[in-house]
Enzyme design. Sequence first.
Site, PDB file in Angstrom:
ATOM      1  N   CYS A  28       0.824  -1.199   0.000  1.00  0.00           N
ATOM      2  CA  CYS A  28       0.000   0.000   0.000  1.00  0.00           C
ATOM      3  C   CYS A  28       0.864   1.257   0.000  1.00  0.00           C
ATOM      4  O   CYS A  28       2.081   1.190   0.105  1.00  0.00           O
ATOM      5  CB  CYS A  28      -0.858  -0.018   1.245  1.00  0.00           C
ATOM      6  SG  CYS A  28      -1.525  -1.642   1.571  1.00  0.00           S
ATOM      7  N   ARG A  53       0.636   2.423  -5.972  1.00  0.00           N
ATOM      8  CA  ARG A  53       1.016   1.315  -5.083  1.00  0.00           C
ATOM      9  C   ARG A  53      -0.178   0.452  -4.675  1.00  0.00           C
ATOM     10  O   ARG A  53      -0.014  -0.616  -4.096  1.00  0.00           O
ATOM     11  CB  ARG A  53       1.670   1.868  -3.810  1.00  0.00           C
ATOM     12  CG  ARG A  53       2.918   2.663  -4.056  1.00  0.00           C
ATOM     13  CD  ARG A  53       3.479   3.169  -2.755  1.00  0.00           C
ATOM     14  NE  ARG A  53       3.996   2.078  -1.958  1.00  0.00           N
ATOM     15  CZ  ARG A  53       5.244   1.630  -2.023  1.00  0.00           C
ATOM     16  NH1 ARG A  53       6.093   2.187  -2.844  1.00  0.00           N
ATOM     17  NH2 ARG A  53       5.626   0.638  -1.261  1.00  0.00           N
ATOM     18  N   TRP A 101      -3.783  -1.904  -1.356  1.00  0.00           N
ATOM     19  CA  TRP A 101      -3.878  -3.024  -2.297  1.00  0.00           C
ATOM     20  C   TRP A 101      -4.092  -4.277  -1.475  1.00  0.00           C
ATOM     21  O   TRP A 101      -3.264  -4.634  -0.639  1.00  0.00           O
ATOM     22  CB  TRP A 101      -2.582  -3.135  -3.111  1.00  0.00           C
ATOM     23  CG  TRP A 101      -2.624  -4.176  -4.176  1.00  0.00           C
ATOM     24  CD1 TRP A 101      -3.041  -4.005  -5.460  1.00  0.00           C
ATOM     25  CD2 TRP A 101      -2.237  -5.553  -4.069  1.00  0.00           C
ATOM     26  NE1 TRP A 101      -2.942  -5.181  -6.155  1.00  0.00           N
ATOM     27  CE2 TRP A 101      -2.456  -6.155  -5.328  1.00  0.00           C
ATOM     28  CE3 TRP A 101      -1.744  -6.346  -3.033  1.00  0.00           C
ATOM     29  CZ2 TRP A 101      -2.190  -7.495  -5.577  1.00  0.00           C
ATOM     30  CZ3 TRP A 101      -1.472  -7.683  -3.275  1.00  0.00           C
ATOM     31  CH2 TRP A 101      -1.697  -8.236  -4.542  1.00  0.00           C
ATOM     32  N   ASN A 127       1.404  -0.957   6.049  1.00  0.00           N
ATOM     33  CA  ASN A 127       1.773  -1.628   4.795  1.00  0.00           C
ATOM     34  C   ASN A 127       2.538  -2.882   5.181  1.00  0.00           C
ATOM     35  O   ASN A 127       3.519  -2.797   5.904  1.00  0.00           O
ATOM     36  CB  ASN A 127       2.663  -0.675   3.970  1.00  0.00           C
ATOM     37  CG  ASN A 127       3.188  -1.317   2.703  1.00  0.00           C
ATOM     38  OD1 ASN A 127       2.713  -2.373   2.285  1.00  0.00           O
ATOM     39  ND2 ASN A 127       4.172  -0.683   2.097  1.00  0.00           N
ATOM     40  N   GLY A 128       2.070  -4.051   4.727  1.00  0.00           N
ATOM     41  CA  GLY A 128       2.783  -5.290   5.037  1.00  0.00           C
ATOM     42  C   GLY A 128       1.846  -6.350   5.581  1.00  0.00           C
ATOM     43  O   GLY A 128       0.629  -6.271   5.401  1.00  0.00           O
ATOM     44  N   GLU A 510       8.823 -10.101 -22.626  1.00  0.00           N
ATOM     45  CA  GLU A 510       8.454  -8.797 -22.068  1.00  0.00           C
ATOM     46  C   GLU A 510       7.303  -8.175 -22.873  1.00  0.00           C
ATOM     47  O   GLU A 510       6.392  -7.582 -22.298  1.00  0.00           O
ATOM     48  CB  GLU A 510       9.694  -7.882 -22.041  1.00  0.00           C
ATOM     49  CG  GLU A 510       9.457  -6.426 -21.697  1.00  0.00           C
ATOM     50  CD  GLU A 510       8.903  -6.181 -20.290  1.00  0.00           C
ATOM     51  OE1 GLU A 510       8.717  -7.129 -19.516  1.00  0.00           O
ATOM     52  OE2 GLU A 510       8.616  -5.004 -19.992  1.00  0.00           O
ATOM     53  N   LYS A 514       3.701  -7.151 -21.187  1.00  0.00           N
ATOM     54  CA  LYS A 514       3.096  -5.819 -21.275  1.00  0.00           C
ATOM     55  C   LYS A 514       1.638  -5.937 -21.720  1.00  0.00           C
ATOM     56  O   LYS A 514       0.759  -5.278 -21.188  1.00  0.00           O
ATOM     57  CB  LYS A 514       3.847  -4.934 -22.292  1.00  0.00           C
ATOM     58  CG  LYS A 514       5.223  -4.480 -21.876  1.00  0.00           C
ATOM     59  CD  LYS A 514       5.254  -3.375 -20.832  1.00  0.00           C
ATOM     60  CE  LYS A 514       5.276  -3.868 -19.429  1.00  0.00           C
ATOM     61  NZ  LYS A 514       6.478  -4.219 -18.786  1.00  0.00           N
ATOM     62  N   GLU A 517      -0.639  -7.569 -18.882  1.00  0.00           N
ATOM     63  CA  GLU A 517      -0.955  -6.756 -17.709  1.00  0.00           C
ATOM     64  C   GLU A 517      -1.779  -5.520 -18.045  1.00  0.00           C
ATOM     65  O   GLU A 517      -2.519  -5.036 -17.205  1.00  0.00           O
ATOM     66  CB  GLU A 517       0.295  -6.419 -16.885  1.00  0.00           C
ATOM     67  CG  GLU A 517       1.320  -5.559 -17.532  1.00  0.00           C
ATOM     68  CD  GLU A 517       2.556  -5.344 -16.640  1.00  0.00           C
ATOM     69  OE1 GLU A 517       2.466  -5.449 -15.413  1.00  0.00           O
ATOM     70  OE2 GLU A 517       3.630  -5.055 -17.191  1.00  0.00           O
ATOM     71  N   HIS A 533       8.134 -27.406 -31.218  1.00  0.00           N
ATOM     72  CA  HIS A 533       8.052 -28.347 -30.096  1.00  0.00           C
ATOM     73  C   HIS A 533       6.742 -28.188 -29.331  1.00  0.00           C
ATOM     74  O   HIS A 533       6.626 -28.666 -28.207  1.00  0.00           O
ATOM     75  CB  HIS A 533       9.243 -28.151 -29.153  1.00  0.00           C
ATOM     76  CG  HIS A 533      10.558 -28.423 -29.825  1.00  0.00           C
ATOM     77  ND1 HIS A 533      11.016 -29.692 -30.078  1.00  0.00           N
ATOM     78  CD2 HIS A 533      11.479 -27.573 -30.349  1.00  0.00           C
ATOM     79  CE1 HIS A 533      12.183 -29.619 -30.713  1.00  0.00           C
ATOM     80  NE2 HIS A 533      12.475 -28.335 -30.889  1.00  0.00           N
ATOM     81  N   LYS A 635       2.345  -1.613  -8.031  1.00  0.00           N
ATOM     82  CA  LYS A 635       3.678  -1.339  -8.568  1.00  0.00           C
ATOM     83  C   LYS A 635       4.775  -2.128  -7.856  1.00  0.00           C
ATOM     84  O   LYS A 635       5.637  -2.710  -8.499  1.00  0.00           O
ATOM     85  CB  LYS A 635       3.943   0.167  -8.472  1.00  0.00           C
ATOM     86  CG  LYS A 635       5.267   0.605  -9.060  1.00  0.00           C
ATOM     87  CD  LYS A 635       5.217   0.584 -10.563  1.00  0.00           C
ATOM     88  CE  LYS A 635       6.519   1.005 -11.204  1.00  0.00           C
ATOM     89  NZ  LYS A 635       6.605   0.533 -12.596  1.00  0.00           N
TER      90      LYS A 635
HETATM   91  O1  M6R Z   1      10.357  -3.363  -8.668  1.00  0.00           O
HETATM   92  P1  M6R Z   1      10.811  -4.633  -9.311  1.00  0.00           P
HETATM   93  O2  M6R Z   1      11.634  -4.401 -10.522  1.00  0.00           O
HETATM   94  O3  M6R Z   1      11.463  -5.584  -8.358  1.00  0.00           O
HETATM   95  O4  M6R Z   1       9.455  -5.337  -9.789  1.00  0.00           O
HETATM   96  C1  M6R Z   1       9.447  -6.599 -10.391  1.00  0.00           C
HETATM   97  C2  M6R Z   1       8.115  -6.889 -11.021  1.00  0.00           C
HETATM   98  O5  M6R Z   1       7.105  -6.887 -10.062  1.00  0.00           O
HETATM   99  C3  M6R Z   1       7.760  -5.878 -12.116  1.00  0.00           C
HETATM  100  O6  M6R Z   1       8.746  -5.811 -13.097  1.00  0.00           O
HETATM  101  C4  M6R Z   1       6.414  -6.254 -12.763  1.00  0.00           C
HETATM  102  O7  M6R Z   1       6.543  -7.435 -13.495  1.00  0.00           O
HETATM  103  C5  M6R Z   1       5.919  -5.096 -13.655  1.00  0.00           C
HETATM  104  N1  M6R Z   1       4.525  -4.862 -13.428  1.00  0.00           N
HETATM  105  C6  M6R Z   1       6.097  -5.348 -15.091  1.00  0.00           C
HETATM  106  O8  M6R Z   1       5.608  -4.332 -15.898  1.00  0.00           O
END
Ligand code: M6R
Length: 640
Positions: A28, A53, A101, A127-128, A510, A514, A517, A533, A635
């Site tokens: 959060c 966050r 979150w 947070n946690g 990657e 993108k 998500e 395969h 995030k």
């Molecule tokens: O802050 P970090 O680089 O450790 O985060 C890792 C992943 O959570 C982060 O890259 C996530 O996959 C992103 N949402 C990708 O766009």
Amino acid sequence: MAERLLRLADVAKPGRLRDPTRTVFAMCGIVGYAGPKSAVDLVVEGLRRLEYRGYDSAGVSVVADGELSVAKRAGKLVNLEKELAETPLPVSGLAIGHTRWATHGGPTDVNAHPHRSSNGRVAVVHNGIIENFAVLRAELAEAGITPVSATDTEIAAQLLGLEVAKGGDLTGALRTVCNRLEGAFTLVAVDCEQPDTVVAARRNSPLVVGLGDGENFLASDVAAFIGHTREAVELGQDQIVTITATTFEVETFTGEPATVRPYHVSWDLSAAEKGGFDWFMRKEIYEQPKAVADTLLGRQDESGALRLDELRIAPEELRAVDKIVVIACGTSFYAGMVAKYAIEHWTRVPCEVELASEFRYRDPIVGPTTLVVTISQSGETADTLMAIRHAREQKARVLAICNTNGSTIPRESDAVIYTHAGPEIGVASTKGFLTQLVACYLLALYLAQVRGTKFGDEIALLIEELEKIPAAIERQLADMDGVLQLASDFAESPSVLFLGRHVGYPVALEGALKLKELAYIHAEGFAAGELKHGPIALIEDQLPVFVVMPPPGRDLVHEKVISNIAEIRARGARTIVLAEEDDLDAVRHADVVIALPKVPTLLQPLVAIVPLQVFACELATRKGHDVDQPRNLAKSVTVE
Ligand code: M6R
């Protein structure tokens, strides 16, 4: 009953079984303020900048005229703002706030933070995860206290309420409570009987102090207060900070004064705002030329040799390294996959890449001659942090590649290479990824320099190539019409595939991430060589397949991928090929070509990912999704 709860809590330790029915809150955003201005306005402004966050619910609490007032609402921050407009909280110079979150349980008004103690003394945001909350809840029940919410946070608030009622100050009371908590937490608390003080504690979860002129802030991230001050202090593990408008004091969980590290934030408010773009993500894509250039800046000495100032591992130790293990999650993991190609090619040191979430659970073989490289944009990812701790227990040296000054991962590592992407606010990583790639290339070249596996002039040439990348991306971004058109053409496609080979493979992964998500459509990345395969069974009429083409002349790989394109087209799918600008073979074989600037093979991910980022951003926009705050995501993933 208490005994049964005790057993449940006993197994709820990191790495062991957790009670899956429990509601936990994590990742959060937290803000606290003490000063002469309207604390509610400043805290809500801070929450707006931290909404990336978490955005399931939000709340704020003030202390005014010896009383605590709380407003909280499920849903995005705008719901809380509406509530505050209709029923304003009392005017006050002291407030705390939270944007949440949730991992389990409904994002309801009652579960939103802040949580109050039953005796009305304190309000707490968190947070946690408080791992032993079940035991503490049972203890509270015995004392006749029934929490109103399903949260672990309220347990901390209730304990704190009982503790301040014993007569001590809020700092001492929070210290006592923290010493009873297990797990990861940042807690921020106010007490209606100490109307000029906000107290916060941190363990395994981020917390920074903002030092203003006659006002002070607490937050999960400097973005919350960057419009008011750029002077920050990072808090260490198991520390408690007490702020008033004009003072701040830090102590440990054992009550001793603590040493802290003040720093000046190198970016300003404009970096944390959209600057005319529709989304932070789009803005961040367009910031990539600068982010790459900034990350390259100041990395050579007068003789042209590479120098990595924050890398505090001596050359002799780097020469003794016999294995490199790269650990990361999500997009950062894909950057790590690219790093493996560069490290092994330039240094000949064996390099493994591993998902942080898998690393410590499989008894990995690491030791004093292993260099563990962790990659994290946020510096707070729990899986990565736990992997670091495990590696250090095995006596490995840990080097962090990180974008966030003052975050936990660099602090717990032996060395760090900071990327200079500036704040990345869109949940989907873009400039974070590109700058991680740059840092990985710099690390690989530095190792090659130290170990003598490349001549100085070879390294200098590669740095020159890296220095050309910002201009190359700039040119790409100036001509995205074709990519925008593709997003419109494929907006209704139920599935999209991505293929790549060599360093194009992580780019394919990657690109698919993108799209998943942001656009919420099925997207998979594959190694092109694996097509026959299994994945070829997915190919069907009109399916869009993006192919990241290796530059011509790269062994036989280019020709093999051309054959893959033919195989895909023969089955009716549409191929969109990302290929070097003068790759005529690609032009002949593809349905659509996206031209990429000519760069050395290993650097190709830096330019190949850019159109895929734009494609995902645009397609999600066309589908009407919230690009910066995609559903179910946050995030920084600060729980395992
Ligand atoms: O802050 P970090 O680089 O450790 O985060 C890792 C992943 O959570 C982060 O890259 C996530 O996959 C992103 N949402 C990708 O766009």
